[in-house]
Design an enzyme around this catalytic site. Sequence first.
Site, PDB file in Angstrom:
ATOM      1  N   ARG A 152       0.865  -1.176   0.000  1.00 44.43           N
ATOM      2  CA  ARG A 152       0.000   0.000   0.000  1.00 44.43           C
ATOM      3  C   ARG A 152       0.898   1.221   0.000  1.00 44.43           C
ATOM      4  NH1 ARG A 152      -2.704   3.416   3.699  1.00 44.43           N
ATOM      5  NH2 ARG A 152      -4.898   3.708   3.134  1.00 44.43           N
ATOM      6  N   LYS A 160      -5.540   5.487  10.224  1.00 41.96           N
ATOM      7  CA  LYS A 160      -6.712   6.145   9.641  1.00 41.96           C
ATOM      8  C   LYS A 160      -7.638   6.595  10.776  1.00 41.96           C
ATOM      9  CE  LYS A 160      -7.081   3.852   5.169  1.00 41.96           C
ATOM     10  NZ  LYS A 160      -7.985   3.117   4.290  1.00 41.96           N
ATOM     11  N   SER A 210     -12.739  -3.674   0.347  1.00 38.24           N
ATOM     12  CA  SER A 210     -13.016  -2.966   1.591  1.00 38.24           C
ATOM     13  C   SER A 210     -14.499  -2.654   1.655  1.00 38.24           C
ATOM     14  CB  SER A 210     -12.221  -1.659   1.659  1.00 38.24           C
ATOM     15  OG  SER A 210     -10.868  -1.920   1.924  1.00 38.24           O
TER      16      SER A 210
END
Length: 193
Positions: free
Chosen positions: A19, A118, A88
Amino acid sequence: MCHTLPLADRLSELFVQYRDKAAGPADRHRRAAALAEVCRRYDALLVVNDDAALAAEIGADGVHLGRDDVDVAHARSIVGPRRLIGVSCYNEMERARAAVVAGADYVAFGSVFPSLTKPDAVRAPLALISEAAAALPVPVVAIGGITRDNATEVIAAGARAVAVIQDLFGGGDPEAAARAIRAACESAHGRLE
């Protein structure tokens, strides 16, 4: 080591997600290809976040799609039938059901706990993990705020796998952290390796 299990059945093994939202295309390709080599050497699954084309180019085991990425059918046309596609689903059971119907191999929910990575992510309670695990025919992955201290609770709720960032890389020994998280998950799964 060669596995005969389908990839989706291997989600409880070592699973690495590449990522990188900041690097340019050339750097992303170079880094992802290097990570693919390491994952192959250690028999770990590699999934590329957000980028089906990059996953196919480097021979990753799959791609993980978010809300703003291509849909499952388009990703499947890029990565082919043998690579994993994860989606997701945040805190949305209907999104998970739609992803499964579209051909997703696994669905992910989170943030299960508050996350430093996050901090503004929606919360997906453990009850949702349990509901999804009971209702869906694909593995459920839990994301967000997961540590060696709460991984057992998440697996016990029905998650097949957990995604961990801060607990792995926030301390001084990622290998020890990974071993502790894996032990917690194996304990919750009730199996020894």
